[in-house]
Design a protein around this motif. Structure first.
Motif, PDB file in Angstrom:
ATOM      1  N   THR A  21       0.837  -1.209   0.000  1.00  0.00           N
ATOM      2  CA  THR A  21       0.000   0.000   0.000  1.00  0.00           C
ATOM      3  C   THR A  21       0.870   1.256   0.000  1.00  0.00           C
ATOM      4  OG1 THR A  21      -1.754  -1.151   1.195  1.00  0.00           O
ATOM      5  CG2 THR A  21      -1.785   1.245   1.257  1.00  0.00           C
ATOM      6  N   THR A  25       1.336   3.574  -3.312  1.00  0.00           N
ATOM      7  CA  THR A  25       0.795   4.932  -3.141  1.00  0.00           C
ATOM      8  C   THR A  25       1.834   5.981  -3.510  1.00  0.00           C
ATOM      9  OG1 THR A  25      -0.733   4.240  -1.389  1.00  0.00           O
ATOM     10  CG2 THR A  25      -0.140   6.577  -1.475  1.00  0.00           C
ATOM     11  N   TRP A  26       3.061   5.821  -2.991  1.00  0.00           N
ATOM     12  CA  TRP A  26       4.105   6.796  -3.305  1.00  0.00           C
ATOM     13  C   TRP A  26       4.538   6.709  -4.763  1.00  0.00           C
ATOM     14  CZ3 TRP A  26       5.752  10.910  -0.664  1.00  0.00           C
ATOM     15  CH2 TRP A  26       5.359  11.010   0.670  1.00  0.00           C
ATOM     16  N   SER A  92      -5.440   4.974  -9.568  1.00  0.00           N
ATOM     17  CA  SER A  92      -5.261   3.737  -8.799  1.00  0.00           C
ATOM     18  C   SER A  92      -6.001   2.580  -9.452  1.00  0.00           C
ATOM     19  CB  SER A  92      -5.768   3.919  -7.368  1.00  0.00           C
ATOM     20  OG  SER A  92      -5.029   4.904  -6.694  1.00  0.00           O
ATOM     21  N   PRO A 104      -3.865   0.912  -4.285  1.00  0.00           N
ATOM     22  CA  PRO A 104      -3.826   1.336  -2.875  1.00  0.00           C
ATOM     23  C   PRO A 104      -5.207   1.543  -2.279  1.00  0.00           C
ATOM     24  CG  PRO A 104      -2.290   2.621  -4.210  1.00  0.00           C
ATOM     25  CD  PRO A 104      -3.139   1.836  -5.156  1.00  0.00           C
ATOM     26  N   THR A 105      -6.204   1.838  -3.136  1.00  0.00           N
ATOM     27  CA  THR A 105      -7.555   2.060  -2.620  1.00  0.00           C
ATOM     28  C   THR A 105      -8.244   0.761  -2.214  1.00  0.00           C
ATOM     29  OG1 THR A 105      -8.313   2.103  -4.924  1.00  0.00           O
ATOM     30  CG2 THR A 105      -7.960   4.217  -3.844  1.00  0.00           C
ATOM     31  N   THR A 110      -5.839   3.394   3.195  1.00  0.00           N
ATOM     32  CA  THR A 110      -5.834   4.447   2.169  1.00  0.00           C
ATOM     33  C   THR A 110      -7.184   5.147   2.085  1.00  0.00           C
ATOM     34  OG1 THR A 110      -4.214   3.200   0.879  1.00  0.00           O
ATOM     35  CG2 THR A 110      -5.419   4.937  -0.261  1.00  0.00           C
TER      36      THR A 110
END
Length: 231
Positions: A21, A25-26, A92, A104-105, A110
């Motif tokens: 995650t 995300t990054w 995403s 990530p969602t 998140t």
């Protein structure tokens, strides 16, 4: 099968974990920032424009129109926040076609973070537009008896935002994973395309709900004039 990208651990030292995650995300934020910098470094106001600039203008115009239709008077003021929410959730979902990428969602952490961002943005924009006193008055309208109910509503709708987005994104990923293990090639492809459509719809719903909450917090209520006395 992983129920969440949180379970995919890349590195761990003690209680400090670097899971999928955080990494995705990054990585996604880096791609969005780098892509925006590359597209906007040579903007043109003439008739000759790059395809990327034309695509970016179409997306921004559509987002501005949606914000204005919700009822926000100055849509450009909210474009940065609401546009970022939409693009992050949509990207995403779209990136799930990349092998090895997990959205990530699909992680509750998140979606909770996104919902908390909305929870903070609503009073922020409300205070900017109405002032602190004007915004606080909205909690005791139409009557002070509604104060506890309005406070509960603020918290419950934040939880609903997080759970709704997490449930839809996680269930889509699970269905594709199950079909990949028990069916041939055709059905997973169809479900992946359906998952992309569902992800885009969820990105739209999440950003529109955030816009509605901000519109409710920034709406200036004009007192209803009393009817003139008749003699």
């Amino acid at each position: 099968m992983r129920l969440s990208p949180d379970e995919w651990i890349f590195w761990q030292h003690g209680f400090v974990k670097l899971n999928a995650t955080i990494v995705f995300t990054w990585a996604l934020m880096g791609v969005l920032v780098l892509g925006s910098a590359l597209v906007t470094r040579k903007l043109s106001t003439g008739r000759t424009q790059s395809r990327w600039q034309s695509l970016l203008e179409i997306v921004l115009t559509a987002i501005l129109q949606q914000i204005e239709e919700v009822g926000l008077a100055e849509p450009r003021r909210y474009l940065g926040f609401l546009g970022t929410l939409f693009l992050f959730v949509a990207a995403s979902s779209l990136c799930t076609v990349i092998p090895g990428f997990e959205s990530p969602t699909a992680s509750l952490s998140t979606t909770v973070a996104l919902a908390v961002s909305v929870f903070i943005a609503v009073p922020f924009f409300g205070i900017v537009v109405q002032g602190l006193g004007g915004y606080l008055k909205t909690y005791v309208q139409p009557t002070p008896v509604m104060l506890p109910f309005n406070l509960i509503s603020e918290v419950s709708r934040t939880l609903a935002l997080a759970v709704r987005l997490f449930g839809n994104m996680m269930s889509g990923a699970m269905i594709v994973g199950i079909l990949l293990s028990i069916t041939p090639f055709f059905f997973p492809v169809v479900m992946t395309m359906l998952g992309l459509l569902t992800g885009m719809v969820q990105a739209y719903i999440f950003s529109i709900l955030a816009a509605v909450y901000i519109a409710a917090a920034t709406r200036t209520r004009t007192p209803v004039p009393k009817p003139a006395a008749t003699h």
